[in-house]
Structures are given as C-alpha cells and as structure tokens.
Design a protein around this motif. Sequence first.
Motif, mmCIF file in Angstrom:
data_model
loop_
_atom_site.group_PDB
_atom_site.id
_atom_site.type_symbol
_atom_site.label_atom_id
_atom_site.label_comp_id
_atom_site.label_asym_id
_atom_site.label_seq_id
_atom_site.Cartn_x
_atom_site.Cartn_y
_atom_site.Cartn_z
ATOM 1 N N THR A 52 0.854 -1.191 0.000
ATOM 2 C CA THR A 52 0.000 0.000 0.000
ATOM 3 C C THR A 52 0.888 1.238 0.000
ATOM 4 O O THR A 52 1.788 1.375 0.848
ATOM 5 N N ILE A 53 0.632 2.138 -0.957
ATOM 6 C CA ILE A 53 1.434 3.354 -1.070
ATOM 7 C C ILE A 53 1.155 4.280 0.108
ATOM 8 O O ILE A 53 -0.002 4.556 0.433
ATOM 9 N N GLU A 54 2.207 4.755 0.764
ATOM 10 C CA GLU A 54 2.073 5.768 1.815
ATOM 11 C C GLU A 54 2.313 7.170 1.253
ATOM 12 O O GLU A 54 1.517 8.061 1.444
ATOM 13 N N ARG A 55 3.446 7.314 0.562
ATOM 14 C CA ARG A 55 3.739 8.611 -0.038
ATOM 15 C C ARG A 55 4.906 8.476 -1.008
ATOM 16 O O ARG A 55 5.631 7.473 -0.999
ATOM 17 N N GLU A 56 5.064 9.484 -1.834
ATOM 18 C CA GLU A 56 6.201 9.533 -2.754
ATOM 19 C C GLU A 56 7.411 10.075 -2.006
ATOM 20 O O GLU A 56 7.324 11.089 -1.315
ATOM 21 N N LEU A 57 8.547 9.375 -2.163
ATOM 22 C CA LEU A 57 9.771 9.809 -1.492
ATOM 23 C C LEU A 57 10.601 10.744 -2.356
ATOM 24 O O LEU A 57 11.310 11.609 -1.853
ATOM 25 N N GLY A 58 10.544 10.559 -3.653
ATOM 26 C CA GLY A 58 11.339 11.403 -4.533
ATOM 27 C C GLY A 58 11.250 10.910 -5.964
ATOM 28 O O GLY A 58 10.805 9.791 -6.237
ATOM 29 N N ARG A 59 11.680 11.778 -6.895
ATOM 30 C CA ARG A 59 11.675 11.388 -8.291
ATOM 31 C C ARG A 59 12.813 12.065 -9.027
ATOM 32 O O ARG A 59 13.235 13.165 -8.693
ATOM 33 N N GLY A 60 13.300 11.356 -10.026
ATOM 34 C CA GLY A 60 14.321 11.881 -10.907
ATOM 35 C C GLY A 60 13.857 11.709 -12.332
ATOM 36 O O GLY A 60 12.712 11.317 -12.587
ATOM 37 N N ARG A 61 14.763 11.981 -13.258
ATOM 38 C CA ARG A 61 14.379 11.876 -14.656
ATOM 39 C C ARG A 61 13.983 10.454 -15.019
ATOM 40 O O ARG A 61 13.080 10.220 -15.816
ATOM 41 N N PHE A 62 14.670 9.466 -14.421
ATOM 42 C CA PHE A 62 14.402 8.076 -14.761
ATOM 43 C C PHE A 62 13.415 7.391 -13.835
ATOM 44 O O PHE A 62 12.611 6.587 -14.274
ATOM 45 N N GLY A 63 13.501 7.669 -12.550
ATOM 46 C CA GLY A 63 12.709 6.859 -11.622
ATOM 47 C C GLY A 63 11.959 7.642 -10.564
ATOM 48 O O GLY A 63 12.228 8.819 -10.307
ATOM 49 N N ILE A 64 10.991 6.978 -9.965
ATOM 50 C CA ILE A 64 10.210 7.505 -8.851
ATOM 51 C C ILE A 64 10.279 6.479 -7.723
ATOM 52 O O ILE A 64 10.175 5.271 -7.956
ATOM 53 N N LYS A 78 10.679 1.292 -6.121
ATOM 54 C CA LYS A 78 11.192 2.179 -7.163
ATOM 55 C C LYS A 78 10.657 1.711 -8.510
ATOM 56 O O LYS A 78 10.659 0.515 -8.814
ATOM 57 N N THR A 79 10.201 2.660 -9.314
ATOM 58 C CA THR A 79 9.702 2.333 -10.645
ATOM 59 C C THR A 79 10.178 3.388 -11.625
ATOM 60 O O THR A 79 10.659 4.460 -11.227
ATOM 61 N N LEU A 80 10.067 3.103 -12.905
ATOM 62 C CA LEU A 80 10.484 4.060 -13.920
ATOM 63 C C LEU A 80 9.493 5.215 -14.000
ATOM 64 O O LEU A 80 8.290 5.036 -13.800
ATOM 65 N N ASN A 81 10.025 6.382 -14.313
ATOM 66 C CA ASN A 81 9.209 7.589 -14.398
ATOM 67 C C ASN A 81 8.270 7.499 -15.595
ATOM 68 O O ASN A 81 8.704 7.368 -16.741
ATOM 69 N N ASP A 82 6.981 7.600 -15.338
ATOM 70 C CA ASP A 82 5.983 7.462 -16.399
ATOM 71 C C ASP A 82 6.087 8.583 -17.427
ATOM 72 O O ASP A 82 5.819 8.386 -18.616
ATOM 73 N N ASP A 83 6.505 9.777 -16.992
ATOM 74 C CA ASP A 83 6.662 10.895 -17.929
ATOM 75 C C ASP A 83 7.740 10.570 -18.969
ATOM 76 O O ASP A 83 7.597 10.911 -20.151
ATOM 77 N N LEU A 84 8.803 9.942 -18.517
ATOM 78 C CA LEU A 84 9.859 9.549 -19.457
ATOM 79 C C LEU A 84 9.367 8.460 -20.400
ATOM 80 O O LEU A 84 9.585 8.520 -21.611
ATOM 81 N N LEU A 85 8.679 7.468 -19.848
ATOM 82 C CA LEU A 85 8.219 6.340 -20.665
ATOM 83 C C LEU A 85 7.299 6.804 -21.796
ATOM 84 O O LEU A 85 7.395 6.323 -22.927
ATOM 85 N N THR A 86 6.406 7.740 -21.503
ATOM 86 C CA THR A 86 5.456 8.186 -22.520
ATOM 87 C C THR A 86 6.136 9.038 -23.593
ATOM 88 O O THR A 86 5.586 9.224 -24.680
#
Length: 343
Positions: free
Chosen positions: A15-27, A42-50
């Motif tokens: 269960t997601i609690e909160r976002e810790l941080g994001r970079g160009r590649f990952g969140i 950690k997952t890949l940044n959706d903005d980059l993927l699209t």
Amino acid sequence: MAWVAGDRLQGGKYTIERELGRGRFGITYLVKNKNSDRLVIKTLNDDLLTSLSQQERGRLETMFWQEAVKLSRCQHKHIVEVAEPFKEGEHWCLVMEYVDGVSLADRRQSILSESEALRYIQQIGEALIVVHENRLIHRDVHPGNILLRVRDGQPEAVLIDFGLALDFDHILTTSRTEETSEGFTPPELYTQHTKPTGAYSDIYSLAATLYVLLTGKTPVSALRRKVDNARLVLPKDLNNQISDRTNRAILKGMKLDPKQRSQSMREWLDLLGLTGETSKTETPVPPKPESKINWIAVTAIATLIAAIGTFLSGMAGWIPIFKPSPSPSPPSLSPSPSSSKTP
C-alpha cells in the motif's frame, strides 16, 4: 501515471504511503506490506516512458529489469536489501529495504574526524566490491546516497539508490549532465560516447565523498576540471589534520584519466590502509612477554630430558640392569592456531 497514498499494488500486498522522490528516470515510494513493514518501491518515471518510442521504452524496461535482478543478488550488510522486481500493470517495480536514517549529506558535523570518515568509506567500499563482483557499477555514489543507521549502538553506512538506467542515455540525444551529481561524477559519465566498464568510476565518486567528509567542501566538478582547467584544491590544504596517506589516496582516486586511478576498489582501499573489515593502520597487539619465557622454559626442559637420556644410555654399558629408555620427543615448537592470528 504516478501512484498516490492509498493505492494498492500486487493485489493489496503493498500500500502506497507517499512519494519519497523522483528523478528523470525513476520515482520512489514509501509503502507498507500486509505486516505493516515499511519498504521502498522504485519504478520508472511514467513521464519519461510516454516520451519514448515503443522500441526505446522496451529497451529501457529491459535494462531496468536486468540490472534490478543483478542488484537483488548483491547481498551485503552495507547495501540496501533488494528483492527481485515485479510488474504492476505496465510498470516494472523494484522492492527495497527502507532505511530509517539520515544521509551523510545531512550530517550534523560539516567535517568528520579522519577515523570516522574512513570507517564509513570502508563500509561503502566493501559494499561496492560486492557490486563490482556482480558486474554492476553504482554510478551515483555521493553523500546523499549513503544513509546512516544505528546497529548494535553504532552508526553504520548503507549504500542506496543505484543509477539503474543511467546507461540508457547512450541511445538518447539529451545531455547526461541531467543525471550527474556535481562534484562527485567522474568525467567519463558526462559523455554519451564513453561507457564506464570498470570500478574506477565508483572509485572517483567515493574518493570525492571522502574529500567532502574531511573538508566540508564539495570538490570542483570533473567537467570544469577537464574543460576549464579548474584546479582541484588539495584536501590537505583545506584541512591540515588530514594524513598524507589519505590525502594521496583521495587525489589518486580523483584522477581525471580513469587509467590513472586505482583499477579496483580493493586496490584503492589498500591505499587508505583499509583491508577487509579492519584497518591496516591499527596498532598490532605485541605478543605477551610470558609467551617468550614459556618457550624458553620448554626448550630448556627438552634439552635436559635429552641429556638425561644420553647419560642413562652411557650407564647401560657398564651397569647391565639399566636399560636406556627412549628419549621423549620435545614438545612441538609450532605456535598454536590462536597465536598465529593477526591482531
């Protein structure tokens, strides 16, 4: 799209609690599992993927998955624990241990003592040896990616946040400076045309980390040193308490030419006088004086027994009732296993 607090992954396993941080590649997200244990995903940044073509996206996801699997095999007490990745919808995810501590970038003291700084550097260096043995390079070693936690009442360093997909920039046209850490990134990671293939890239970053821990100053960037001929101020000029040995090792590790640096993390740690989990600079414990006296006594007794045996053997020639008894073998003078250990 990005997940928000309350979103559930893997059928409610996380269960997601909160976002810790994001970079160009990952969140990265802070999550809880069904046992209420806190973890990081950690997952890949959706903005980059699209923004990528289908082929580029597929390649990036493949690289993320392959390196994540390798990273999950890097088991070391000073590396954040990592589980094998899973796929949630269209996104690959990596589950990691949540380390509740502050980073070396947020340390209370601007300048650490040399012994304390070397202790943390040794811990991270030993961790990176395991990473390199698994044919991985961290690519983003700096104080912000080294957390301090307390174990058995003592603070210890833990390496986090591997730059899993940094090499993907080689097939993009954008500048790699977006993914560099000013002052800690070696020159070869600034260019799209050079792919790091050895431990020397992480050695530069760890040497720069030691530089800032001992001086309180971030070293001038490798890019400025290479392009603008900017001078790297000697660490000892900023802190005259730094030993000559440590000063030389930092400068060796921060050579602009990768071939002039140490080629393995073990080699560089040796320059600092660090080996295994202990330091070569520690004062050896001298053998106890009693030990020497005991060996002299043993030798004297053995000599006396041999002399008695010789005397009795001579007596046997004229007193038939005496039969020479075999001389007992002297005690082995080989040191016991416990005495052969290096202090």
